[in-house]
Design a protein around this motif. Structure first.
Motif, PDB file in Angstrom:
ATOM      1  N   GLU A 205      18.354   5.870  32.905  1.00 17.60           N
ATOM      2  CA  GLU A 205      17.777   7.140  33.342  1.00 17.60           C
ATOM      3  C   GLU A 205      18.499   7.749  34.533  1.00 17.60           C
ATOM      4  N   ASP A 206      19.178   6.919  35.320  1.00 13.50           N
ATOM      5  CA  ASP A 206      19.780   7.382  36.574  1.00 13.50           C
ATOM      6  C   ASP A 206      21.177   6.782  36.685  1.00 13.50           C
TER       7      ASP A 206
ATOM      8  N   ILE B  60      18.706   2.204  36.305  1.00 12.94           N
ATOM      9  CA  ILE B  60      19.470   2.832  37.390  1.00 12.94           C
ATOM     10  C   ILE B  60      20.805   2.110  37.536  1.00 12.94           C
TER      11      ILE B  60
ATOM     12  N   ARG C 149      18.978  11.657  35.566  1.00 11.69           N
ATOM     13  CA  ARG C 149      19.658  11.959  36.831  1.00 11.69           C
ATOM     14  C   ARG C 149      21.121  11.527  36.725  1.00 11.69           C
TER      15      ARG C 149
END
Length: 462
Positions: free
Chosen positions: A210-211, A185, A234
């Motif tokens: 992932e984010d 993240i 995301r």
């Protein structure tokens, strides 16, 4: 004598029970240390330290809590708070840190900030949150123009950080070669970049990201960067500008695994290189100044629709396509929103036609949430409702309308929904205080309904 003795025994028992009850009320202190550490981890470090005065049981607990949340109070002298931070780090003996948060608003030698961040890195920190304004925060234009803090080079060698959040007066200038092997993240909000390639360079060193959230102040035009992450699920992009001319940026996105996309702010050139085949949810909030739309209205509207067409695989769509007349230029066609089941739409006089166009290309829509953002019909941009039956989704079960004022076009639209929604179960209409619930309900109840199970509810809005 027997009665007196019995009375004394009763009083004694009552006192004992009351004393035991008082002792038993502090059940939280009887919890195991690990659980108390977890409870204290939700507090800022200042408040966690303050619990030491409760009792000897609580006195040593905060030094084992696996989180540190250090917040500079800019009203106090920075020198004294610098000492406090060093003191806290010296006493805190948790072997590893789940989270380290540093918020700083005062002038400070970068050596101190480097030292504190390095202390967190040596404890295998997993979440690192830094918000630093060395000159006291942002001005009235929401843009920070003070001294910037350059991140220490030791940060780029951290192997344990999973969450990295950078906000404010921070300069990001990563080395050409590095890697965050655990970072999943990454959130970057209104920071400064050392070069045009800083974001791309940083992302290239995050193999399992992932984010990603990138919010930028468009203080300089000509921004161009790429987001190329095959693991990204995301993505939030935000562009804010307070200049009289529209921002100028080019963004290329390579994210084939993307499931969630959010855009907010001023839209310019965004290009998706792959079809977003796995997209589940999209949120779009367009903002444009009046001068931009008057001078650049044609291309601005085209870009809004271009972005929407790229998101047509979404199952859940929250959309505010803008409140300016520029939206009249362009078309959502030929895209079909086959997967769309829920639409949250903020309607203005200038974007009614966008809503109507979406309803016609979303055959599997189940829920529509409307929120109105105006109180008159000036500059109304309307598209005639189709006469032919079957244009509206046959699966629509829920319709909510917030801000309904019985304006002519609003009444016609609700009437159309009732006439065409075969599976409609609930219609909730929220009205302002000036309207009568009974009057609105009576009006709506007179309209023909295709659904025999539809329940109409009229509520007062907030």
């Amino acid at each position: 004598m027997g009665e007196s003795s019995a009375h004394s025994m009763s009083k004694c028992t009552e006192l004992t029970l009351n004393r035991d009850a008082v002792i038993d009320t502090d059940r939280i202190s009887n919890l195991p240390d690990s659980l108390l550490y977890h409870i204290l981890s939700f507090l800022p470090t200042k408040e966690a330290v303050a619990t030491a005065i409760l009792s000897n049981r609580w006195k040593p607990l905060w030094i084992f809590v696996p989180t540190l949340d250090l917040r500079d109070n800019c009203c106090k002298k920075p020198i004294s708070f610098t000492y406090i931070v060093y003191r806290v780090l010296a006493l805190h003996i948790a072997p590893s840190l789940r989270s380290f948060r540093l918020t700083w608003y005062s002038p400070c030698n970068s050596f101190h900030l480097d030292t504190w961040i390095h202390a967190a890195l040596t404890r295998n920190v997993q979440e690192l949150h830094l918000e630093i304004y060395l000159n006291g925060g942002q001005d009235d234009s929401h843009v920070y123009e003070g001294e910037y803090f350059k991140l220490p080079s030791s940060l780029y060698t951290c192997k344990t950080v999973v969450v990295l959040e950078l906000r404010g007066g921070i300069l990001l200038d990563p080395p050409p070669s590095f890697q965050f092997p655990s970072l999943k993240i990454l959130r970057l909000s209104k920071i400064r970049y050392g070069s045009v390639n800083s974001i791309s360079t940083l992302i290239s060193g995050c193999p399992v990201l992932e984010d990603l959230s990138v919010v930028r102040d468009c203080t300089n035009n000509g921004i161009s960067f790429k987001i190329k992450v095959h693991t990204l699920k995301r993505l939030h992009i935000g562009f804010k500008s307070y200049k009289p001319e529209p921002p100028d940026y080019n963004l290329e996105i390579h994210t084939p695994a993307l499931e969630y996309f959010r855009f907010s702010g001023h839209l310019r050139n965004i290009l998706f290189h792959e079809k977003l085949a796995h997209l589940i949810e999209a949120r779009v909030d367009i903002c444009a100044l009046e001068d931009w739309t008057r001078v650049y209205e044609i291309y601005y509207g085209d870009r809004v629709f271009k972005l929407l067409r790229a998101l047509n695989n979404a199952k859940f769509l929250s959309l505010f396509p803008g409140d300016k007349e520029c939206i009249a230029f362009g078309s959502i066609y030929p895209s079909m929103f086959q997967n769309l089941v829920r639409l949250n739409f903020k309607v203005t006089p200038s974007n009614w036609h966008v809503l109507l166009a979406l309803l016609l290309v979303a055959p599997n829509l189940e829920v529509v949430d409307l929120n109105k953002d105006y109180d008159n019909e000036n500059r109304l941009c309307w598209m005639e409702l189709p006469d032919a039956p079957g244009c509206l989704s046959s699966r629509l079960t829920t319709f909510n309308f917030g801000g309904f004022e019985k304006l002519e076009h609003e009444v016609e639209f609700v009437k159309y929904i009732l006439k065409e929604a075969r599976a409609l179960n609930t219609m909730t209409i929220k009205i302002p205080a000036k309207l009568s619930k009974e009057d609105v309900f009576e009006t709506l109840s007179m309209f023909p309904r295709l659904s025999t199970t539809c329940l109409i509810t009229v509520e007062k809005g907030i």
